[in-house]
Structure formats: structure tokens, C-alpha cells
Design a protein around this motif. Structure first.
Motif, PDB file in Angstrom:
ATOM      1  N   THR A 161       0.958 -11.671   6.555  1.00 55.28           N
ATOM      2  CA  THR A 161      -0.377 -12.022   7.241  1.00 55.28           C
ATOM      3  C   THR A 161      -1.015 -10.633   6.845  1.00 55.28           C
ATOM      4  O   THR A 161      -0.354  -9.556   6.491  1.00 55.28           O
ATOM      5  CB  THR A 161      -0.214 -12.151   8.529  1.00 55.28           C
ATOM      6  N   ARG A 162      -2.567 -10.892   7.195  1.00 49.78           N
ATOM      7  CA  ARG A 162      -3.197  -9.552   6.986  1.00 49.78           C
ATOM      8  C   ARG A 162      -2.855  -8.270   7.676  1.00 49.78           C
ATOM      9  O   ARG A 162      -2.613  -7.262   7.233  1.00 49.78           O
ATOM     10  CB  ARG A 162      -4.660  -9.775   7.284  1.00 49.78           C
ATOM     11  N   PRO A 163      -2.500  -8.609   8.938  1.00 50.41           N
ATOM     12  CA  PRO A 163      -2.190  -7.210   9.838  1.00 50.41           C
ATOM     13  C   PRO A 163      -0.887  -6.846   9.435  1.00 50.41           C
ATOM     14  O   PRO A 163      -0.452  -5.727   9.338  1.00 50.41           O
ATOM     15  CB  PRO A 163      -2.003  -7.663  11.346  1.00 50.41           C
ATOM     16  N   GLY A 164       0.189  -7.693   9.145  1.00 49.11           N
ATOM     17  CA  GLY A 164       1.457  -7.332   8.666  1.00 49.11           C
ATOM     18  C   GLY A 164       1.570  -6.668   7.296  1.00 49.11           C
ATOM     19  O   GLY A 164       2.196  -5.333   7.133  1.00 49.11           O
ATOM     20  N   LEU A 165       0.636  -7.015   6.228  1.00 50.76           N
ATOM     21  CA  LEU A 165       0.511  -6.273   5.175  1.00 50.76           C
ATOM     22  C   LEU A 165      -0.134  -5.194   5.074  1.00 50.76           C
ATOM     23  O   LEU A 165      -0.075  -4.359   4.310  1.00 50.76           O
ATOM     24  CB  LEU A 165      -0.062  -7.543   4.267  1.00 50.76           C
ATOM     25  N   ALA A 166      -1.032  -4.895   5.968  1.00 46.25           N
ATOM     26  CA  ALA A 166      -1.776  -3.712   6.455  1.00 46.25           C
ATOM     27  C   ALA A 166      -0.661  -2.663   6.930  1.00 46.25           C
ATOM     28  O   ALA A 166      -0.826  -1.444   6.161  1.00 46.25           O
ATOM     29  CB  ALA A 166      -2.835  -3.900   7.308  1.00 46.25           C
ATOM     30  N   VAL A 167      -0.053  -2.959   7.698  1.00 49.82           N
ATOM     31  CA  VAL A 167       0.992  -1.946   8.205  1.00 49.82           C
ATOM     32  C   VAL A 167       2.030  -1.563   6.790  1.00 49.82           C
ATOM     33  O   VAL A 167       2.425  -0.451   6.548  1.00 49.82           O
ATOM     34  CB  VAL A 167       1.937  -2.585   9.235  1.00 49.82           C
ATOM     35  N   ALA A 168       2.151  -2.624   6.247  1.00 47.79           N
ATOM     36  CA  ALA A 168       3.432  -2.485   4.930  1.00 47.79           C
ATOM     37  C   ALA A 168       2.664  -1.519   3.968  1.00 47.79           C
ATOM     38  O   ALA A 168       3.519  -0.858   3.284  1.00 47.79           O
ATOM     39  CB  ALA A 168       3.722  -3.861   4.329  1.00 47.79           C
ATOM     40  N   LEU A 169       1.261  -1.736   3.851  1.00 47.45           N
ATOM     41  CA  LEU A 169       0.659  -1.071   2.799  1.00 47.45           C
ATOM     42  C   LEU A 169       0.647   0.527   3.105  1.00 47.45           C
ATOM     43  O   LEU A 169       0.810   1.460   2.318  1.00 47.45           O
ATOM     44  CB  LEU A 169      -0.942  -1.444   2.663  1.00 47.45           C
ATOM     45  N   VAL A 170       0.364   0.680   4.433  1.00 46.70           N
ATOM     46  CA  VAL A 170       0.320   2.118   4.889  1.00 46.70           C
ATOM     47  C   VAL A 170       1.760   2.779   4.909  1.00 46.70           C
ATOM     48  O   VAL A 170       1.563   3.934   4.347  1.00 46.70           O
ATOM     49  CB  VAL A 170      -0.137   2.041   6.295  1.00 46.70           C
ATOM     50  N   LEU A 171       2.700   2.106   5.016  1.00 49.72           N
ATOM     51  CA  LEU A 171       4.384   2.502   4.904  1.00 49.72           C
ATOM     52  C   LEU A 171       4.567   2.824   3.510  1.00 49.72           C
ATOM     53  O   LEU A 171       5.276   3.752   3.017  1.00 49.72           O
ATOM     54  CB  LEU A 171       5.301   1.599   5.671  1.00 49.72           C
ATOM     55  N   TRP A 172       4.112   1.872   2.715  1.00 49.19           N
ATOM     56  CA  TRP A 172       4.490   1.973   1.066  1.00 49.19           C
ATOM     57  C   TRP A 172       3.733   3.245   0.647  1.00 49.19           C
ATOM     58  O   TRP A 172       4.225   4.188  -0.122  1.00 49.19           O
ATOM     59  CB  TRP A 172       3.991   0.815   0.592  1.00 49.19           C
ATOM     60  N   GLY A 173       2.394   3.381   1.111  1.00 50.21           N
ATOM     61  CA  GLY A 173       1.687   4.614   0.715  1.00 50.21           C
ATOM     62  C   GLY A 173       2.391   5.782   1.096  1.00 50.21           C
ATOM     63  O   GLY A 173       2.342   6.878   0.507  1.00 50.21           O
ATOM     64  N   ALA A 174       2.892   5.722   2.338  1.00 50.82           N
ATOM     65  CA  ALA A 174       3.723   7.032   2.940  1.00 50.82           C
ATOM     66  C   ALA A 174       4.842   7.493   2.206  1.00 50.82           C
ATOM     67  O   ALA A 174       5.210   8.630   2.195  1.00 50.82           O
ATOM     68  CB  ALA A 174       3.790   6.842   4.398  1.00 50.82           C
ATOM     69  N   GLY A 175       5.499   6.290   1.842  1.00 47.50           N
ATOM     70  CA  GLY A 175       6.642   6.417   0.779  1.00 47.50           C
ATOM     71  C   GLY A 175       6.511   7.306  -0.341  1.00 47.50           C
ATOM     72  O   GLY A 175       7.375   7.893  -0.881  1.00 47.50           O
ATOM     73  N   LEU A 176       5.404   7.381  -0.773  1.00 56.04           N
ATOM     74  CA  LEU A 176       5.091   7.857  -2.427  1.00 56.04           C
ATOM     75  C   LEU A 176       5.179   9.337  -2.162  1.00 56.04           C
ATOM     76  O   LEU A 176       5.799  10.262  -2.881  1.00 56.04           O
ATOM     77  CB  LEU A 176       3.731   7.431  -2.966  1.00 56.04           C
ATOM     78  N   PRO A 177       4.358  10.256  -1.258  1.00 54.06           N
ATOM     79  CA  PRO A 177       4.516  11.427  -0.906  1.00 54.06           C
ATOM     80  C   PRO A 177       5.978  11.903  -0.643  1.00 54.06           C
ATOM     81  O   PRO A 177       6.431  13.036  -1.037  1.00 54.06           O
ATOM     82  CB  PRO A 177       3.271  11.848  -0.093  1.00 54.06           C
ATOM     83  N   LEU A 178       6.620  11.044   0.280  1.00 53.23           N
ATOM     84  CA  LEU A 178       7.773  11.383   0.638  1.00 53.23           C
ATOM     85  C   LEU A 178       8.806  11.336  -0.897  1.00 53.23           C
ATOM     86  O   LEU A 178       9.450  12.396  -0.492  1.00 53.23           O
ATOM     87  CB  LEU A 178       8.424  10.151   1.632  1.00 53.23           C
ATOM     88  N   TYR A 179       8.817  10.515  -1.441  1.00 53.48           N
ATOM     89  CA  TYR A 179       9.506  10.390  -2.800  1.00 53.48           C
ATOM     90  C   TYR A 179       9.232  11.731  -3.549  1.00 53.48           C
ATOM     91  O   TYR A 179      10.190  12.396  -4.092  1.00 53.48           O
ATOM     92  CB  TYR A 179       9.199   9.147  -3.762  1.00 53.48           C
ATOM     93  N   ALA A 180       8.084  12.195  -3.811  1.00 51.18           N
ATOM     94  CA  ALA A 180       7.633  13.287  -4.378  1.00 51.18           C
ATOM     95  C   ALA A 180       7.918  14.617  -3.973  1.00 51.18           C
ATOM     96  O   ALA A 180       8.556  15.302  -4.714  1.00 51.18           O
ATOM     97  CB  ALA A 180       5.848  13.293  -4.824  1.00 51.18           C
ATOM     98  N   GLY A 181       7.925  14.581  -2.701  1.00 53.66           N
ATOM     99  CA  GLY A 181       8.246  15.770  -1.976  1.00 53.66           C
ATOM    100  C   GLY A 181       9.987  15.719  -2.081  1.00 53.66           C
ATOM    101  O   GLY A 181      10.430  17.056  -2.468  1.00 53.66           O
ATOM    102  N   THR A 182      10.726  14.829  -1.871  1.00 49.23           N
ATOM    103  CA  THR A 182      12.112  15.080  -2.194  1.00 49.23           C
ATOM    104  C   THR A 182      12.343  15.418  -3.505  1.00 49.23           C
ATOM    105  O   THR A 182      13.220  16.141  -3.702  1.00 49.23           O
ATOM    106  CB  THR A 182      12.673  13.690  -1.915  1.00 49.23           C
ATOM    107  N   LEU A 183      11.776  14.608  -4.455  1.00 51.74           N
ATOM    108  CA  LEU A 183      11.651  15.054  -5.788  1.00 51.74           C
ATOM    109  C   LEU A 183      11.546  16.536  -6.141  1.00 51.74           C
ATOM    110  O   LEU A 183      12.459  17.356  -7.012  1.00 51.74           O
ATOM    111  CB  LEU A 183      11.034  14.276  -6.924  1.00 51.74           C
TER     112      LEU A 183
END
Length: 346
Positions: A161-183
Motif C-alpha cells: 500500500t502507499r503507506p507501507g511502500l513509503a516506509v519500505a522506500l525509506v528503509l531501502w534508501g537507508a540501506g544504501l549508505p549502510l552498505y557503502a559505509g560497511t564497504l
């Protein structure tokens, strides 16, 4: 009997859920390749492994709190606990439809609660002596990203749903710098404290697996792009393709590292739990590739993406066989030692 069972729970390794997450994602890859019967068998096996492991982990957390606290302060053991998050997310994605939907939500709750607790422990860990922590950075650290993106995948399945995907989008975006920092941390460790051949564990494959699951999570978001904010669609689309290319680029050096370790330096190719960290990335890469190919966002060229799923199954079978033979050999050695001790006692 109760004391012996409690002791076995205390000795449960942090990354004990790695076989579950590997089996679950290979099941999903085979399902996308049309092998639904084999996929169903593997999913059932993953669920059957998950339940007793979750019960044992609960006993360990409740009865042996000192052991768990020590593991959460150890940079070499903390990140193994993220396998519980990833395993819960993979199984939740497979239970997202029909009567299993309630189980999917329960698994998502487990994943969110455990990831949040582990994230707090990770933040505290980084406040410790930096050089000592840096020396322990390796591929298993990427499991923090894997766990977060597994939560994103589950949200896109359970709450499209729109609210669920909004949360998912934020978490997905947060995962990118987490990956880059770990790398960045892992590359710095490899530059300043390169591991010896015996320490070059298969867990470095999680570097690729974390990129692949980030690809898949982003692709699943794009599957509902009509519910995403307009400016985000193009950005997510371009990032997803870049992540898939990065995951693809990582495969040859990871294979070369294995050749360097086992053929050049003669490290025995025996069973070690970190081998499941090879199976999971292969299954995740196959799943992400199939998702992108199905949406016509990439061209797999001469390699059918279904073949990748069968390659992942081959790796699963090889590691599973190594696991069984290794346990059998270990049991025989323990039996022989017990017999010798009994003879000495007589």
C-alpha cells in the motif's frame, strides 16, 4: 537432559540461521525458474530448520544472557546474529499470501525487533577502540544490510500500500549508505590488515549478496511504482541497475579469491558454516536477476537467468553434502575418542 539441552543452546553459534536464509532464497530462485516442486520442498525444509533454531535461540537469550551480551560486544560474532533477521525476512516473503499471511506478519515482527536490537549493539560497538574493531571487519558485516533489505522485501510483499511502500522506500534508501559505509570499513581492513589465506573466509561473498538483495528490494519497490512518489521512480530505477552491475562485477574477484585460497595456498576445502554465505548470495543474485529480466530492465544476454537458480541449487547441494559428511566425521571422531577414554578408564 534439561541441563544438557540448555548447554547445547548456549553453544549455538551466532550465525546459526545462515542455512535457513540460504535454503529459503534458493527456494525462491527456483520458484521463479518454474521448478515449483523443488522450490516447495526447500521452503518446507527452511521452515523446518527455522522453528527449532528459533526456540533454541530463545532459550539462549533467556537463560544465557551473559553469553549473548559477550557476543554482542564481539565484532567477530555480533554480525552473525543478523542471519536471524535475514532468515525471518526470507521466510516471511514466502508466507506472504493466503492463510500463511499471519505467519508472515509474525516473522516480520521478529525481524524488525531483532534488527533494531542488533543495530543498537552495532552502534555501541563502533564506540569501542577503532583499530581493534577494524581488524575484525569482514564480509559478514554486510549482514546488517542484508537484514535491513530483507525487511524491505517483506514489507513490499505484505503491505503493498502507499503507506507501507513509503516506509519500505525509506528503509531501502537507508540501506544504501549502510552498505557503502560497511564497504569502506572492509576495504580499509583489507588494505591495512590483509587476512592470511586461512582467514579469507567465504563470508566475503556477502559483499555481493548484500548488493543483490538491495537490487531485489529496489526492484520490488519498482513493481509498485504507481504508488511511489514521482521523483523517486527514476532514481530507484537507475540505482537498482547500478547495484545489479556492481553485484555482477564482484563475482569474478570473489571466485578468484577462492582459487587463491584453496588451490594456491592449499587451504583444505572442508565444511565451515561460512560456506552458506556463498550459497545465499548466489541464490539472491539469481532471484534479483530474474526479477529485473522479467521487468525488462536488464538483458541477461547469453546466460538464461533460470540457469543461475540451478547453479545456486548446485552450490546448496554441495555445501549441504559437506555439512553432512563433516558432521558424520566429527561424530566418528568423538565416538573413537569416547571409546579410547572408556578403555583407558577400564
Amino acid at each position: 537432559m534439561g541441563a544438557r539441552l540448555s548447554e547445547r543452546c548456549r553453544e549455538l553459534p551466532p550465525a546459526c540461521f545462515a542455512p535457513v536464509m540460504a535454503t529459503g532464497i534458493v527456494s525462491r530462485a527456483l520458484g521463479q525458474a518454474g521448478a515449483h516442486a523443488v522450490s516447495g520442498v526447500l521452503f518446507g525444509l527452511a521452515a523446518a530448520l527455522y522453528v527449532p533454531l528459533l526456540a533454541a535461540a530463545g532459550v539462549k537469550a533467556a537463560v544465557h544472557r551473559g553469553t549473548v551480551r559477550a557476543e554482542l560486544r564481539d565484532p567477530g560474532r555480533l554480525f552473525g546474529h543478523y542471519t536471524l533477521v535475514a532468515a525471518s525476512g526470507v521466510l516471511a516473503g514466502g508466507a506472504a499470501g493466503g492463510p500463511d499471511r499471519i505467519a508472515g506478519w509474525a516473522l516480520l515482527a521478529v525481524a524488525v525487533v531483532v534488527w533494531a536490537g542488533l543495530a543498537r549493539a552495532t552502534v555501541r560497538l563502533r564506540r569501542a577502540e577503532p583499530d581493534a574493531v577494524l581488524r575484525r571487519a569482514d564480509g559478514i558485516w554486510f549482514l546488517a544490510t542484508v537484514g535491513l533489505q530483507a525487511i524491505v522485501l517483506t514489507l513490499t510483499s505484505l503491505a503493498p500500500t502507499r503507506p507501507g511502500l513509503a516506509v519500505a522506500l525509506v528503509l531501502w534508501g537507508a540501506g544504501l549508505p549502510l552498505y557503502a559505509g560497511t564497504l569502506a570499513l572492509v576495504l580499509r581492513r583489507l588494505r591495512h590488515h590483509p587476512p592470511r589465506p586461512a582467514q579469507a573466509l567465504p563470508s566475503y561473498w556477502v559483499t555481493m549478496g548484500a548488493a543483490a538483495i538491495s537490487t531485489l528490494a529496489g526492484a520490488r519497490l519498482l513493481g509498485h511504482e504507481e504508488l511511489l512518489p514521482g521523483p523517486a521512480r527514476g532514481l530507484v530505477g537507475g540505482t537498482v541497475v547500478a547495484l545489479w552491475v556492481w553485484a555482477t562485477v564482484l563475482i569474478p574477484p570473489l571466485v578468484a579469491a577462492g582459487v587463491w585460497r584453496h588451490l594456491r595456498h592449499r587451504v583444505p576445502f572442508a565444511y565451515e558454516p561460512s560456506l552458506w554465505c556463498v550459497v545465499f548470495p548466489l541464490g539472491m543474485y539469481a532471484t534479483a536477476t530474474a526479477q529485473l529480466a522479467g521487468e525488462h530492465r536488464i538483458d541477461t544476454g547469453a546466460v538464461p537467468h533460470g540457469l543461475l537458480a540451478w547453479l545456486a541449487l548446485s552450490a546448496w547441494l554441495a555445501v549441504g553434502a559437506r555439512c553432512l559428511t563433516g558432521r558424520a566425521a566429527g561424530g566418528a571422531r568423538r565416538g573413537a575418542a569416547g571409546g579410547a577414554a572408556g578403555g583407558a578408564a577400564v
